[in-house]
Each structure stands twice: as C-alpha cells, then as structure tokens.
Design a protein around this motif. Structure first.
Motif, PDB file in Angstrom:
ATOM      1  N   SER A 287       0.855  -1.188   0.000  1.00  0.00           N
ATOM      2  CA  SER A 287       0.000   0.000   0.000  1.00  0.00           C
ATOM      3  C   SER A 287       0.887   1.233   0.000  1.00  0.00           C
ATOM      4  N   GLU A 294       7.470   4.355   1.492  1.00  0.00           N
ATOM      5  CA  GLU A 294       6.528   5.078   0.635  1.00  0.00           C
ATOM      6  C   GLU A 294       6.995   6.519   0.389  1.00  0.00           C
ATOM      7  N   GLU A 315      -0.752  -2.236  -5.429  1.00  0.00           N
ATOM      8  CA  GLU A 315      -1.132  -2.321  -4.022  1.00  0.00           C
ATOM      9  C   GLU A 315      -1.997  -3.550  -3.755  1.00  0.00           C
ATOM     10  N   SER A 321      -5.221   4.883  -0.663  1.00  0.00           N
ATOM     11  CA  SER A 321      -4.036   5.073   0.167  1.00  0.00           C
ATOM     12  C   SER A 321      -3.752   6.557   0.390  1.00  0.00           C
ATOM     13  N   SER A 324      -2.369   8.325  -2.724  1.00  0.00           N
ATOM     14  CA  SER A 324      -3.035   8.052  -4.005  1.00  0.00           C
ATOM     15  C   SER A 324      -3.197   9.303  -4.874  1.00  0.00           C
ATOM     16  N   LYS A 336      -4.739  -2.041  -8.267  1.00  0.00           N
ATOM     17  CA  LYS A 336      -5.130  -2.790  -7.062  1.00  0.00           C
ATOM     18  C   LYS A 336      -5.255  -4.273  -7.404  1.00  0.00           C
TER      19      LYS A 336
END
Length: 647
Positions: A287, A294, A315, A321, A324, A336
């Motif tokens: 994610s 990240e 993800e 998220s 995003s 996804k």
C-alpha cells in the motif's frame, strides 16, 4: 563526483558532405549535460560547405573543437583513426555529422563506465528519424556475448563510448577497402576476441538519421564487405556452422526489392519504438500509506524524468491510500490486486502474471520483504528482465516462521536479479550473507532542500499547537505499529511528567495501534503532554519544530526518519537495535538501551542542543547519496541496465 573532476571525453566525428545537418549535430553536443568534452572533426574531402561550417565552430569554440582534414576522400575508418591521433580524453565517443545526441547521452554513458569498471565500451539504443520525424528505434540491450554477433552488428556504433587506451590497444579502426561501411562491426570482433567487455544500455540516447540517402549507401560492395566480414568473424568466434546462413543476410537484403526491404526494416524497428519511449516500472508496495519506504518512492516519483520513465504502483489494499492523489498528480498510476496469503498463493500468482503481461512492464521493483519472492517469481514467468528485490528493514526473516521463511527466501534469491537494501544490515537480514557480494546498498533519499532550518516554521507550529517557547518538544515520526515501540515512549513520558518536566511529545504518523495508544495515553493521564497528529505531508516542518527526536524501535534498517532528522540538524536518541549505518558521524545520534526507561528520561532532561553548520550536513548527505536530486540517476540507471546484473 564533482564536474571539474569528471574525466575528459574526446568525441570523434568524420564529416563528409553533410552541410545540411552538421550545425544541428554540433549543437546537440554543445547542449550536453556532461561538460568536460572535446570535439575532433575530420573532413573527408567534402565538396560542399561542410568544412567551412566546421571551421566556423572551431573559431567560436577554440578550446573545445578541433578541425582537421584529409587531402582526399579516404573513407570513414581512415578518417576516424586520424581523429584518434588528436585525442586527449580518457574516453572516446562517436558521433556522425548528420546525427544527434540527446542531452544526457554523454553523462549517462560515462557514469555507467565509471560505476561499472569491468566494461570497456558502452553504447545505447538509437531513435531512427528522417525529414518527417522519428519513426523507429533500435533494440540492443545487455552485455555483448558471442551469439549477439550472428544476426548483425551487436553494438550501435554512433552512440558508443570506449576507453581510449582500449581502442588504441586493438589498433583503432582497421583500414581496408574490404572493411568500408563495416569498420565498426570489425572493431567489435577485435574487442571481443581481445577479451574486452561491451554493454548496450536499453535507453535511447541518440538519434540516427535513416532516410533515402542512408538506403542508397547500402550498395552491393558494402553488402559484400559485411558478408565477407561475417564469414571471417564467425570462424574466429567458433560460431556453429548452422548459423553461417546469417552471413549471407546482407546479400539477400541487397537483392530484396527496395519497397519490401524498407517495409521489413521499418516494421522491425517501429515495433520497438513505443516501448523505448518510456521505461515502465512497477513499484510493488502493498500500500502507499505513510511510511519511510513510501516517502522514498514519492521522492523518486517527484524527481523522475517522466519523459523516459513511468511509475505504476501495485497495491494489495482495496481502500484509497494516503499518497493516491499525489501519485496521480505527479503522473504515476495505481493498480489494485487481491491481498496475499499462503492459502491463495496460486490464484495470487496467476493474477500477478496477468497484470505483468497486460501492462508490459520493463521493471518490477518489489519492496515487500520476503513476500517479494512471490512477486518476482511471477515476474520471471511473465518474462520481465529486470526484477528488483529491495530490503528496507532489519527485521529477522525467521520471524515469518522457519518453513515459510526458507521457501520465500529461496524464491527471492532465485528470481531477483537485482538485490538492493537501504543498509548492509537490512540486506543481510533479507538475502543472507551473500548480499555483501551480490547486492547493492542504496540509501532511501530525501528532498534535502526542504530540511534547512527555518525559525518561522517552528514559530508557526508552536502557535498552532499553543506551545510556549519554554516547553521542550520531543518528536517521534513513524507508523503506529509494534516495531516502533510506542509503549516505551509512553513510559518515558510518564516518567518525565512525574519529574515535572515541561514537555510535549508528538507522535507523527498513523497505524493499527492508534486506538490502543490513545487508550494508554488516557490511562496514564498524558493527554496534555502527548499530541497525535496522524499522517502529515510536511514532516520536514515538524522536524524543525522538535527539540529532540526519539526512535526506540525494536529493529530498523536505515530509517528515513533518521535521514530527515540529521538533515534538519535535529539530535536523536535511538535504540541500539537500529543499524549503526544510520549514524552519519555528524554528532546527531546517540544509541541507547531500550530496556532502560530511566536512562532515556535522564538523557532527555539533561540534553543540551548542538548546532552544526548546514553546509556540513548537506555535503555529508550528498556524498552518501541521500539527496534525491543526485540519487535519482542511480535508480534510473538500474531501471535501464538492471545494475548490470541480468539473469
């Protein structure tokens, strides 16, 4: 490496009746991001204004451009050798007088040779163009091997860069009428037979004019030269007899009708053109919620050359998220897929293979620890050449269970052909001791320019949270998860309160333990001392608010938080379970035992601020590749070449 210490590159250019295009070709060299070069042009008996144009540029740039000439037309091999006599650079680059180098060509190729000293020559792919625009692209890639000589020249000649001493050691270009128009192909044979290593970058860095005039130069004599050379070279290399049929391909091409030849030629190159416009990279992350990995990926996305690279984030979560919206704003995209468990492993792999094939990724870059073994196995089955496993943590692989750990680690080591870690310790934890030989340590870079101290930012945040100037502000940045050891910090806060120390403790981040931590804060009656901010998009400003940072983690690799804190001239007390590689020797970190609350408490109470000049901090982080503006080129090179580790 500083610009003034970059090795000199001598660009050799044989020019002949190219007055229409020469000026544009020279201008493409003048626009290079790599500045330490010289251009040596040799006119091969031109009958138009080619020599005049070259001399005008020599007059304008006398320290950069040298112009010489032949008394009569002698051919390219003779002409290039004459250029070599005037070379003063450590490297020699090629360019033709009617072609163009993209602005980052020399910088990319020289950086590759410097960072990969086992290679003696590097070239790149070429975009084919004519007066109507770009229409195709070559598709050589990887280290040159014996079998690459069979179908044709294994290296694009015009975009190549070679070590000067290597080219001279094989006698430069062989001068022989039977080698006209194939002098480069013959040179590659000589280099390979002498044991030198050559590499083709996947990236297009050069534009080659391929038009009607180029077709006319492919006459029978030149085709015969190529066939003759192939027969000689195949024998020298020990090529199988069955493959000798390819030696006659040039003759077949010559007798093929022009319209049919051009149709086949354009089809073979045009089919690769779109794929070379951008390198498509899948970032497999689970994610894109707030966290060190990240944040690092968002820094890469921000600085990425978006004309050449495309990021797609894959993800395992259905919900939106944290990053995003920003990903889409910066030109990235998100896919996804279902969540993974050992129970659904077969359907999970099928879905991965389907997505990888459908999206036609060039690179899979997986950041999900042992789970990366599953991801990269599917990537291999989908025939993706560059498969990167990236370790961001020093957690023990054994914590996943012995059998599961052995199975996933086997897949991971077998199917990753690029192994990266944020620290040596993180690399060993995921890949084992073999990481020291087979892996590469790459720090998680930050946007360094954001972390310079700003008193106005600090005042603004103190005012926002109604904190007076006498209150001591302690910070922690990290996900609200067990590994970060928030319970230990709550015990410290309780002890500080008991000693009537005036403080605020910030928990910056979000996670699964949010409600549990809130409950513990209430039980200890610390509501007036602890502030939970949730995820924020301005961590750099909070780093300037804090007087001190705490990081009592149970384990870490090389956390981005400590890169950010040191960039902010912020002192940190850190768990002795965190990798010592996180300390940049700036005097901004002290490692402490996480079994001793009183020790941490007394250290906080008696802390005295240390001021370090920002220039020293900046230089240290840049030298260690923590500045994303500098580090992005390292990642881009890996996405193009696979770090020269291809399976």
């Amino acid at each position: 490496m500083k610009k003034n210490k970059k090795p000199k590159v001598s660009i050799i250019m044989g020019i002949y009746n190219c007055e229409k295009y020469l000026e544009e070709s020279i201008e493409s060299i003048l626009k290079q991001t790599y500045e330490n070069w010289e251009l040596i042009m040799c006119d091969d008996g031109s009958s138009d204004n080619t020599l005049k144009i070259a001399l005008q540029y020599q007059e304008k740039y006398p320290k950069k451009i040298i112009v010489i000439k032949n008394n009569k037309n002698m051919g390219l091999n003779f002409t290039l050798n004459k250029c070599i006599e005037y070379v003063s650079g450590e490297y020699i680059a090629r360019q033709d007088g009617d072609d163009l180098s993209l602005t980052n060509r020399l910088e990319t190729e020289i950086d590759f040779l410097i960072n990969n000293p086992k290679y003696d020559l590097v070239s790149a792919n070429m975009i084919y163009f004519d007066d109507f625009g770009d229409w195709g692209c070559s598709h050589n890639f990887g280290e040159v091997k014996k079998e690459n000589f069979i179908k044709g020249s294994p290296i694009c000649h015009a975009p190549c860069v070679i070590k000067t001493d290597v080219l001279k050691s094989v006698g430069g270009y062989s001068v022989d009428d039977k080698l006209l128009r194939v002098e480069d192909y013959h040179l590659w044979f000589k280099l390979y037979l002498a044991g030198y290593k050559c590499y083709n970058l996947k990236e297009c860095l050069y534009k080659m004019r391929d038009d009607e005039n180029a077709y006319k130069r492919r006459n029978f004599k030149n085709r015969l030269n190529e066939t003759r050379l192939k027969l000689w070279g195949f024998k020298k290399l020990g090529i199988r007899l069955i493959d000798y049929v390819w030696a006659f391909k040039p003759i077949i091409a010559y007798i093929t009708p022009k319209f049919l030849y051009q149709k086949v030629h354009r089809k073979n190159t045009d089919g690769n053109f779109d794929n070379h416009k951008k390198i498509k990279v899948a970032q497999f992350v689970g994610s894109m919620n707030c966290g060190g990995t990240e944040t690092m990926l968002m820094n890469l996305l921000k600085y990425l050359d978006k004309e050449k690279y495309e990021f797609v984030f894959i993800e395992n979560v259905k919900e939106k998220s944290w990053y995003s919206d920003e990903i889409e704003k910066l030109g990235g995209s998100i896919i996804k897929i279902q969540n993974f468990s050992m129970k659904n492993i077969f359907s999970y792999i099928r879905e991965l293979k389907f997505v990888f094939k459908k999206e036609k990724f060039d690179v899979i870059h997986s950041h999900t620890f042992l789970h990366s073994g599953i991801v990269l196995y599917a990537a291999k089955k989908a025939k993706i050449k560059i498969r990167i496993a990236h370790s961001h943590s020093a957690m023990r692989a054994e914590d996943n269970g012995f059998i599961k750990k052995c199975f996933l680690q086997y897949l991971l080591n077998k199917y990753s052909n690029v192994k990266i870690a944020c620290s040596t310790e993180a690399g060993i934890c995921l890949f084992g001791k073999k990481f020291k030989k087979l892996g590469k340590v790459l720090p998680n870079p930050i946007e360094l320019s954001l972390y310079k101290n700003n008193d106005k930012v600090k005042e603004k945040l103190r005012e926002r949270y109604s904190i007076n100037n006498k209150t001591f502000i302690i910070g922690h940045v990290g996900r609200l998860v067990e590994v970060k050891n928030h319970n230990f910090m709550l015990h410290i806060a309780d002890e500080l309160k008991r000693k009537k120390f005036d403080f605020k403790l910030f928990f910056v981040g979000d996670g699964d333990l949010k409600e549990e931590i809130k409950k513990e804060i209430k039980q200890k009656e610390l509501e007036n001392n602890i502030i939970m901010t949730g995820n924020v998009n301005n961590v750099n400003e909070y780093m300037q608010l804090f007087d001190l940072l705490l990081l009592p983690s149970f384990y870490e690799g090389l956390p981005v938080t400590l890169v950010e804190s040191q960039a902010s001239n912020l002192f940190a007390y850190v768990s002795n379970n965190v990798s010592r590689e996180a300390d940049f020797n700036l005097g901004l970190i002290e490692f402490l035992d996480i079994n001793d609350v009183k020790l941490w408490t007394n250290k906080i109470i008696n802390y005295k601020k240390k001021d370090i000049k920002y220039d020293k901090i900046k230089e240290s982080l840049q030298n260690k590749n923590f500045d994303v503006a500098k580090t992005i080129k390292i990642y881009e090179d890996i996405y193009v070449t696979g770090g020269s580790n291809e399976k």
